[in-house]
Design a protein around this motif. Structure first.
Motif, mmCIF file in Angstrom:
data_model
loop_
_atom_site.group_PDB
_atom_site.id
_atom_site.type_symbol
_atom_site.label_atom_id
_atom_site.label_comp_id
_atom_site.label_asym_id
_atom_site.label_seq_id
_atom_site.Cartn_x
_atom_site.Cartn_y
_atom_site.Cartn_z
ATOM 1 N N LEU A 276 0.836 -1.193 0.000
ATOM 2 C CA LEU A 276 0.000 0.000 0.000
ATOM 3 C C LEU A 276 0.871 1.244 0.000
ATOM 4 C CD1 LEU A 276 -2.794 -0.962 2.574
ATOM 5 C CD2 LEU A 276 -2.802 -1.236 0.085
ATOM 6 N N GLU A 280 -2.074 5.597 2.073
ATOM 7 C CA GLU A 280 -3.034 4.594 2.562
ATOM 8 C C GLU A 280 -2.584 4.024 3.912
ATOM 9 O OE1 GLU A 280 -4.931 2.505 -1.340
ATOM 10 O OE2 GLU A 280 -2.759 2.254 -1.071
ATOM 11 N N LYS A 283 -3.386 6.450 6.648
ATOM 12 C CA LYS A 283 -4.794 6.445 7.046
ATOM 13 C C LYS A 283 -5.061 5.365 8.092
ATOM 14 C CE LYS A 283 -6.689 8.311 2.721
ATOM 15 N NZ LYS A 283 -7.544 8.023 1.544
ATOM 16 N N LEU A 314 -10.451 0.782 7.293
ATOM 17 C CA LEU A 314 -9.507 0.820 6.182
ATOM 18 C C LEU A 314 -8.457 -0.284 6.275
ATOM 19 C CD1 LEU A 314 -8.873 4.667 5.900
ATOM 20 C CD2 LEU A 314 -10.403 3.234 4.541
#
Length: 329
Positions: A276, A280, A283, A314
């Motif tokens: 990722l 990302e 997050k 997430l």
């Protein structure tokens, strides 16, 4: 067998730390109580000349002699040891191992608790021991009548130090009165007691009433002092229980924090393995941890602010942990 100095020395040479040996030599010495003064002098001389390991055994022997003499109400050895016991005990204590010194202290504590020696003699014994302890760096006096006798009383125990000392003094003063009243009562109420003439009997009973009253007052004083100490100890116990509850809550909070951080670590590591992007991954790191900071003393708690809106998780789907199985956490 007649008593001789050489006979005494032979008995002492065969003495060891076992209870049978101490009791056997003690019984032989008690049999020769007519020579109590000479025996006491020879015993002290042997204490000064003996090796450190032998000195403890000689203290045990003295304890056997004086306690048996006291129980049998034969005062020859108590009177013989009175002038020398403080000096001899100090000589025995000095230079011996810490283990032997601790054992000697326990014997001396028993003498105090049972009022084996007169109070001034007991104080001299304890003074000699304490002076040796003070002269040794880092060593606190272990004797002096109370657990709280040392000047280095922990702050938590400082409030009960005076009451503990007061109890010890009350108990020490009460024991002779209690012993005297008990012995006189048993004597005058014994079936074997020869009742004297009525006037003499009445006088004896009147004297006994006074002794019992003295013992009663002394016992009441001990009870009062003990209740005050218990009240102080209960207050300390309550305070410590309150602190314990707080500390246990802190322990639970730290455990929850550790688990949450370990879980977050695994999520970040999984994101790295999955490839990722940094955005990302960040997050994932920005998601608030589901724990409260109240228990560990933080001034902020997520629960104190406005309720956060639900957001989509997430975290990527579970996959093999970055940390290999069996590796330390």
């Amino acid at each position: 067998m007649a008593f001789t100095d050489d006979g005494f020395r032979a008995k002492i040479s065969s003495l060891n730390e076992s209870q049978d040996s101490i009791a056997g030599v003690g019984a032989w010495i008690l049999f020769h109580r007519r020579f109590a003064d000479r025996i006491a002098q020879l015993w002290m001389q042997r204490v000064k000349e003996s090796t450190p390991s032998k000195k403890l055994t000689l203290i045990y022997l003295a304890n056997e002699i004086v306690q048996q003499s006291r129980n049998r109400k034969k005062e020859e050895f108590l009177k013989a040891f009175d002038p020398i016991i403080a000096e001899a005990t100090t000589a025995a204590y000095k230079g011996t191992s810490s283990d032997a010194q601790n054992k000697m202290r326990r014997v001396i504590d028993v003498w105090r608790q049972r009022s084996v020696f007169r109070q001034n003699i007991q104080e001299d014994i304890e003074k000699g021991i304490n002076e040796i302890d003070r002269a040794r760096s880092g060593r606190k006096p272990a004797l002096g009548g109370s657990l709280f006798a040392s000047s280095a009383v922990p702050p938590e125990l400082a409030p009960v130090a005076p009451t503990a000392t007061a109890l010890q003094k009350a108990d020490s003063l009460a024991k002779p009165a209690i012993t005297t009243a008990t012995q006189e009562y048993e004597k005058l109420t014994s079936p074997a007691y020869a009742i004297p003439s009525p006037p003499m009997h009445a006088a004896g009973l009147a004297a006994l009433v006074k002794k019992i009253a003295t013992a009663e007052g002394a016992t009441a004083g001990v009870i009062k002092a003990r209740k005050e100490l218990i009240a102080g100890l209960e207050a300390i116990l309550h305070a410590n229980k309150t602190k314990l509850a707080t500390e246990e809550a802190q322990l639970s909070a730290f455990a929850a924090r550790k688990d949450a951080i370990e879980k977050r670590k695994g999520e970040v590591e999984n994101a790295i393995l999955k490839g990722l992007s940094p955005e990302e991954t960040n997050k994932i790191s920005a998601i608030p941890l589901p724990i409260s900071d109240h228990a560990v003393g933080s001034s902020w708690n997520a629960q104190d602010g406005p309720e956060r809106p639900d957001i989509e998780e997430l975290t990527p789907p579970p996959m093999e942990s970055f940390t290999p199985v069996g590796s330390p956490q």
